[in-house]
Design a protein around this motif. Structure first.
Motif, PDB file in Angstrom:
ATOM      1  N   GLY A  97      13.747   1.963  11.969  1.00 30.48           N
ATOM      2  CA  GLY A  97      12.304   2.087  12.186  1.00 30.48           C
ATOM      3  C   GLY A  97      11.532   0.807  11.943  1.00 30.48           C
ATOM      4  O   GLY A  97      10.323   0.844  11.694  1.00 30.48           O
ATOM      5  N   ASP A  98      12.206  -0.342  12.041  1.00 28.64           N
ATOM      6  CA  ASP A  98      11.573  -1.625  11.758  1.00 28.64           C
ATOM      7  C   ASP A  98      11.105  -2.366  13.009  1.00 28.64           C
ATOM      8  O   ASP A  98      10.708  -3.533  12.932  1.00 28.64           O
ATOM      9  CB  ASP A  98      12.536  -2.527  10.982  1.00 28.64           C
ATOM     10  N   ALA A 154       0.368  -0.930  13.626  1.00 30.28           N
ATOM     11  CA  ALA A 154       1.550  -0.114  13.348  1.00 30.28           C
ATOM     12  C   ALA A 154       2.338  -0.682  12.169  1.00 30.28           C
ATOM     13  O   ALA A 154       2.801   0.067  11.300  1.00 30.28           O
ATOM     14  CB  ALA A 154       2.436  -0.032  14.590  1.00 30.28           C
ATOM     15  N   ALA A 155       2.465  -2.004  12.120  1.00 28.35           N
ATOM     16  CA  ALA A 155       3.180  -2.636  11.003  1.00 28.35           C
ATOM     17  C   ALA A 155       2.421  -2.430   9.693  1.00 28.35           C
ATOM     18  O   ALA A 155       3.034  -2.170   8.649  1.00 28.35           O
ATOM     19  CB  ALA A 155       3.371  -4.128  11.279  1.00 28.35           C
ATOM     20  N   GLU A 188       2.993   1.084   8.480  1.00 25.73           N
ATOM     21  CA  GLU A 188       4.326   1.236   7.891  1.00 25.73           C
ATOM     22  C   GLU A 188       4.365   0.627   6.496  1.00 25.73           C
ATOM     23  O   GLU A 188       4.936   1.203   5.568  1.00 25.73           O
ATOM     24  CB  GLU A 188       5.390   0.601   8.790  1.00 25.73           C
ATOM     25  N   ARG A 205       2.546   2.974   4.252  1.00 25.73           N
ATOM     26  CA  ARG A 205       3.363   4.162   4.012  1.00 25.73           C
ATOM     27  C   ARG A 205       4.408   3.901   2.934  1.00 25.73           C
ATOM     28  O   ARG A 205       4.727   4.769   2.129  1.00 25.73           O
ATOM     29  CB  ARG A 205       4.050   4.591   5.316  1.00 25.73           C
ATOM     30  N   ARG A 206       4.905   2.665   2.886  1.00 24.76           N
ATOM     31  CA  ARG A 206       5.911   2.295   1.891  1.00 24.76           C
ATOM     32  C   ARG A 206       5.281   1.767   0.600  1.00 24.76           C
ATOM     33  O   ARG A 206       5.967   1.261  -0.274  1.00 24.76           O
ATOM     34  CB  ARG A 206       6.870   1.262   2.473  1.00 24.76           C
ATOM     35  N   PRO A 237       7.217  -6.518   3.133  1.00 25.41           N
ATOM     36  CA  PRO A 237       7.172  -6.496   4.593  1.00 25.41           C
ATOM     37  C   PRO A 237       6.751  -7.845   5.188  1.00 25.41           C
ATOM     38  O   PRO A 237       5.732  -8.414   4.818  1.00 25.41           O
ATOM     39  CB  PRO A 237       6.149  -5.414   4.902  1.00 25.41           C
ATOM     40  N   ARG A 242       4.618   2.898  19.368  1.00 27.05           N
ATOM     41  CA  ARG A 242       5.508   3.833  18.690  1.00 27.05           C
ATOM     42  C   ARG A 242       6.709   3.069  18.162  1.00 27.05           C
ATOM     43  O   ARG A 242       7.001   1.959  18.629  1.00 27.05           O
ATOM     44  CB  ARG A 242       5.948   4.945  19.627  1.00 27.05           C
ATOM     45  N   PRO A 243       7.418   3.650  17.193  1.00 28.75           N
ATOM     46  CA  PRO A 243       8.666   3.019  16.764  1.00 28.75           C
ATOM     47  C   PRO A 243       9.619   2.923  17.957  1.00 28.75           C
ATOM     48  O   PRO A 243       9.647   3.820  18.812  1.00 28.75           O
ATOM     49  CB  PRO A 243       9.212   3.972  15.700  1.00 28.75           C
ATOM     50  N   TRP A 287      12.325  -7.077   5.754  1.00 28.28           N
ATOM     51  CA  TRP A 287      11.931  -6.700   4.391  1.00 28.28           C
ATOM     52  C   TRP A 287      12.522  -7.716   3.432  1.00 28.28           C
ATOM     53  O   TRP A 287      13.704  -7.659   3.102  1.00 28.28           O
ATOM     54  CB  TRP A 287      12.374  -5.268   4.077  1.00 28.28           C
ATOM     55  N   PHE A 313       8.592  -1.914  16.513  1.00 29.49           N
ATOM     56  CA  PHE A 313       7.558  -1.127  17.182  1.00 29.49           C
ATOM     57  C   PHE A 313       7.381  -1.646  18.599  1.00 29.49           C
ATOM     58  O   PHE A 313       7.429  -2.856  18.822  1.00 29.49           O
ATOM     59  CB  PHE A 313       6.237  -1.226  16.419  1.00 29.49           C
TER      60      PHE A 313
END
Length: 146
Positions: A37-38, A85-86, A89, A92-93, A62, A9-10, A56, A40
């Motif tokens: 949120g960077d 998870a990374a 993310e 998602r971006r 990323p 999780r974050p 970033w 995990f």
């Protein structure tokens, strides 16, 4: 030790002591990374078993700045779960790839990168202390909105 009780999780603010143990970031920066949120955290049951921190590059690309899994928990899927998870993310971006690196004199981290699907994409010579180079890796991100 492997099993379905592994979750990622974050990071939350109460994870700060755990995700700051590497000592690379001043406290205020680590806190901001968690708030953004960077970071995990991987959990097995009620124990933290690893963490991953994203940066970033150019505020858009990323880059995995750090994956830390204590020796006792290695080779049990923790790094792979953190990587997933990374990747999620990054997707998602809308990013098509995820980047990472390892010092040129670190064969085990390089082998892990290749094992989980990264491909070598560059080298910066002499970047680290003692003139050691840095090997860069790239991994395509599935499901990224392009």
């Amino acid at each position: 030790m492997a099993g379905s009780d592994l979750s990622v999780r974050p990071a939350a603010l109460d994870d700060l002591p755990f995700v700051s143990q590497d000592g690379y970031l001043p406290g205020g920066v680590a806190r901001r990374k968690v708030e953004d949120g960077d970071v995990f955290v991987a959990w097995r049951g009620d124990e933290r078993v690893g963490y991953l921190r994203l940066e970033w590059l150019w505020s858009a690309v990323p880059y995995i700045a750090l994956v830390r899994v204590p020796a006792l928990h290695r080779r049990h899927g923790v790094g792979r779960a953190l990587l997933a998870a990374a990747e999620a993310e990054a997707a998602r971006r809308g990013q098509p790839a995820l980047y990472s690196s390892s010092q040129a004199d670190e064969p085990e981290p390089q082998a892990w990168h290749r094992h989980v699907g990264f491909e070598e994409c560059g080298l910066i010579a002499g970047l680290n202390e003692g003139g050691v180079g840095e090997v860069f890796f790239r991994k395509a991100v599935a499901g990224a909105a392009r």
